[in-house]
Design an enzyme around this catalytic site. Sequence first.
Site, PDB file in Angstrom:
ATOM      1  N   GLU A   1       0.859  -1.194   0.000  1.00 25.17           N
ATOM      2  CA  GLU A   1       0.000   0.000   0.000  1.00 25.17           C
ATOM      3  C   GLU A   1       0.895   1.245   0.000  1.00 25.17           C
ATOM      4  OE1 GLU A   1      -2.753   1.776  -0.092  1.00 25.17           O
ATOM      5  OE2 GLU A   1      -3.954   0.128  -0.849  1.00 25.17           O
TER       6      GLU A   1
ATOM      7  N   GLY B   1      -4.195  -2.516 -14.457  1.00 29.18           N
ATOM      8  CA  GLY B   1      -5.615  -2.223 -14.650  1.00 29.18           C
ATOM      9  C   GLY B   1      -5.930  -0.760 -14.419  1.00 29.18           C
TER      10      GLY B   1
ATOM     11  N   THR C   1      -6.600   3.044 -14.589  1.00 28.21           N
ATOM     12  CA  THR C   1      -7.103   3.882 -15.686  1.00 28.21           C
ATOM     13  C   THR C   1      -6.763   5.344 -15.413  1.00 28.21           C
ATOM     14  OG1 THR C   1      -9.269   4.153 -14.652  1.00 28.21           O
ATOM     15  CG2 THR C   1      -9.007   2.284 -16.161  1.00 28.21           C
TER      16      THR C   1
ATOM     17  N   HIS D   1     -20.617   4.653 -13.325  1.00 31.28           N
ATOM     18  CA  HIS D   1     -19.803   4.032 -12.265  1.00 31.28           C
ATOM     19  C   HIS D   1     -20.198   4.590 -10.901  1.00 31.28           C
ATOM     20  CE1 HIS D   1     -17.151   2.754 -15.563  1.00 31.28           C
ATOM     21  NE2 HIS D   1     -16.729   1.828 -14.719  1.00 31.28           N
TER      22      HIS D   1
ATOM     23  N   LYS E   1     -15.449   6.877  -8.103  1.00 30.40           N
ATOM     24  CA  LYS E   1     -14.541   6.853  -9.255  1.00 30.40           C
ATOM     25  C   LYS E   1     -13.995   8.254  -9.531  1.00 30.40           C
ATOM     26  CE  LYS E   1     -13.964   5.087 -13.929  1.00 30.40           C
ATOM     27  NZ  LYS E   1     -12.645   4.508 -13.586  1.00 30.40           N
TER      28      LYS E   1
HETATM   29  P1  NAD Z   1      -9.336   2.371  -4.847  1.00 27.21           P
HETATM   30  O1  NAD Z   1      -9.143   3.822  -4.593  1.00 27.21           O
HETATM   31  O2  NAD Z   1     -10.344   1.620  -4.021  1.00 27.21           O
HETATM   32  O3  NAD Z   1      -7.934   1.588  -4.678  1.00 27.21           O
HETATM   33  C1  NAD Z   1      -6.686   2.099  -5.102  1.00 27.21           C
HETATM   34  C2  NAD Z   1      -5.672   1.712  -4.011  1.00 27.21           C
HETATM   35  O4  NAD Z   1      -4.350   2.004  -4.508  1.00 27.21           O
HETATM   36  C3  NAD Z   1      -5.867   2.509  -2.704  1.00 27.21           C
HETATM   37  O5  NAD Z   1      -5.947   1.613  -1.615  1.00 27.21           O
HETATM   38  C4  NAD Z   1      -4.614   3.371  -2.649  1.00 27.21           C
HETATM   39  O6  NAD Z   1      -4.177   3.639  -1.313  1.00 27.21           O
HETATM   40  C5  NAD Z   1      -3.615   2.502  -3.408  1.00 27.21           C
HETATM   41  N1  NAD Z   1      -2.424   3.247  -3.851  1.00 27.21           N
HETATM   42  C6  NAD Z   1      -2.373   4.496  -4.382  1.00 27.21           C
HETATM   43  N2  NAD Z   1      -1.085   4.860  -4.585  1.00 27.21           N
HETATM   44  C7  NAD Z   1      -0.325   3.817  -4.163  1.00 27.21           C
HETATM   45  C8  NAD Z   1       1.077   3.597  -4.089  1.00 27.21           C
HETATM   46  N3  NAD Z   1       1.952   4.508  -4.499  1.00 27.21           N
HETATM   47  N4  NAD Z   1       1.513   2.425  -3.593  1.00 27.21           N
HETATM   48  C9  NAD Z   1       0.649   1.466  -3.185  1.00 27.21           C
HETATM   49  N5  NAD Z   1      -0.713   1.621  -3.210  1.00 27.21           N
HETATM   50  C10 NAD Z   1      -1.177   2.780  -3.705  1.00 27.21           C
HETATM   51  O7  NAD Z   1      -9.684   2.233  -6.394  1.00 27.21           O
HETATM   52  P2  NAD Z   1     -10.276   0.988  -7.196  1.00 27.21           P
HETATM   53  O8  NAD Z   1     -11.749   1.139  -7.352  1.00 27.21           O
HETATM   54  O9  NAD Z   1      -9.731  -0.294  -6.633  1.00 27.21           O
HETATM   55  O10 NAD Z   1      -9.645   1.242  -8.633  1.00 27.21           O
HETATM   56  C11 NAD Z   1      -8.240   1.346  -8.812  1.00 27.21           C
HETATM   57  C12 NAD Z   1      -7.919   1.589 -10.281  1.00 27.21           C
HETATM   58  O11 NAD Z   1      -8.299   0.444 -11.057  1.00 27.21           O
HETATM   59  C13 NAD Z   1      -8.671   2.785 -10.904  1.00 27.21           C
HETATM   60  O12 NAD Z   1      -7.813   3.406 -11.846  1.00 27.21           O
HETATM   61  C14 NAD Z   1      -9.847   2.119 -11.608  1.00 27.21           C
HETATM   62  O13 NAD Z   1     -10.371   2.874 -12.660  1.00 27.21           O
HETATM   63  C15 NAD Z   1      -9.158   0.875 -12.112  1.00 27.21           C
HETATM   64  N6  NAD Z   1     -10.041  -0.253 -12.459  1.00 27.21           N
HETATM   65  C16 NAD Z   1      -9.714  -0.951 -13.588  1.00 27.21           C
HETATM   66  C17 NAD Z   1     -10.433  -2.064 -13.946  1.00 27.21           C
HETATM   67  C18 NAD Z   1      -9.982  -2.860 -15.167  1.00 27.21           C
HETATM   68  O14 NAD Z   1     -10.572  -3.921 -15.448  1.00 27.21           O
HETATM   69  N7  NAD Z   1      -8.943  -2.407 -15.878  1.00 27.21           N
HETATM   70  C19 NAD Z   1     -11.510  -2.491 -13.161  1.00 27.21           C
HETATM   71  C20 NAD Z   1     -11.830  -1.774 -11.998  1.00 27.21           C
HETATM   72  C21 NAD Z   1     -11.075  -0.657 -11.652  1.00 27.21           C
END
Ligand code: NAD
Length: 270
Positions: free
Chosen positions: A36, A100, A102, A158, A162
Amino acid sequence: MSDMGLVVVGAAGRMGQTLVRIISETDGVHLAAAVERGGSPHLGRDAGEMAGVGANGVIIGDDPLSAFAKADGVLDFTGPVATVEFAGYAAQARIAHVIGTTGCSPEDDAAISAAARHATIVKSGNMSLGVNLLAVLVEQAARALGPQDFDIEVLEMHHRHKVDAPSGTALLLGEAAARGREIALADNAVRVRDGHTGARRPGAIGFASLRGGSVVGEHSVYLSGSGERIVLSHDAQDRSIFARGAVKAALWARGRKPGLYSMRDVLGLD
Ligand code: NAD
């Protein structure tokens, strides 16, 4: 071959927790480390316990370099700044990087492409089988229904948390439509409409974003002609579809030569 050891970065996030759960349910992979951001209130917690699958002894830490050193691949659903940093570390460690995340800017994407000279990277705005199949259908439909007769618009909805818009999936579907029409999305996308916009330009690919509640992800591509309309849609009901796709991508990437790949490569949809 031994089990593939995977690091989940962003392990406390919505997708991070889902990834920890899906890894625990999938043969051939195990959770090697959970990372994290520095300062996260979740540092020091057991990743399995946090994901609701029971304690697994993997403690959430904030040192990606030592985590990557003991793994075969990294699953990354964080944010653009973190993902660019992780791409450099994964390239140094010569391990597969499944992205993943975005909302990456063109500069972020250029840095990720540079890292892909040394690392095997799979990056997709949507890791699900359904959306990647939908993209193939959108490309076919856009090719068959020309810009003089049919207008293309992508609508997405969404959850309220988001942070980027249009969604990575909407852009992926827009890219598919542009490919079908043999045009560049960047030159034809209309990402926002407000005020006196004038009439719709033929050939434009429009986007609209809705935000609210707990919606995991809904996407519809409208192909609107005079007197008829085709709508191609996908409704994601559970984040596990993205996590399963990400684990599949990591297993596919293991031992593959460096390069930047997409989920269409992983799923053999091209
Ligand atoms: P979220 O905010 O719940 O989770 C992101 C996590 O990353 C948080 O816990 C944050 O503390 C952590 N983080 C941020 N910077 C960090 C670092 N430097 N080191 C370690 N951890 C770090 O968001 P989410 O809903 O889980 O979505 C995350 C990303 O995934 C978004 O960009 C979303 O659009 C994308 N997403 C992609 C898909 C896909 O299929 N490609 C599907 C769902 C979500």
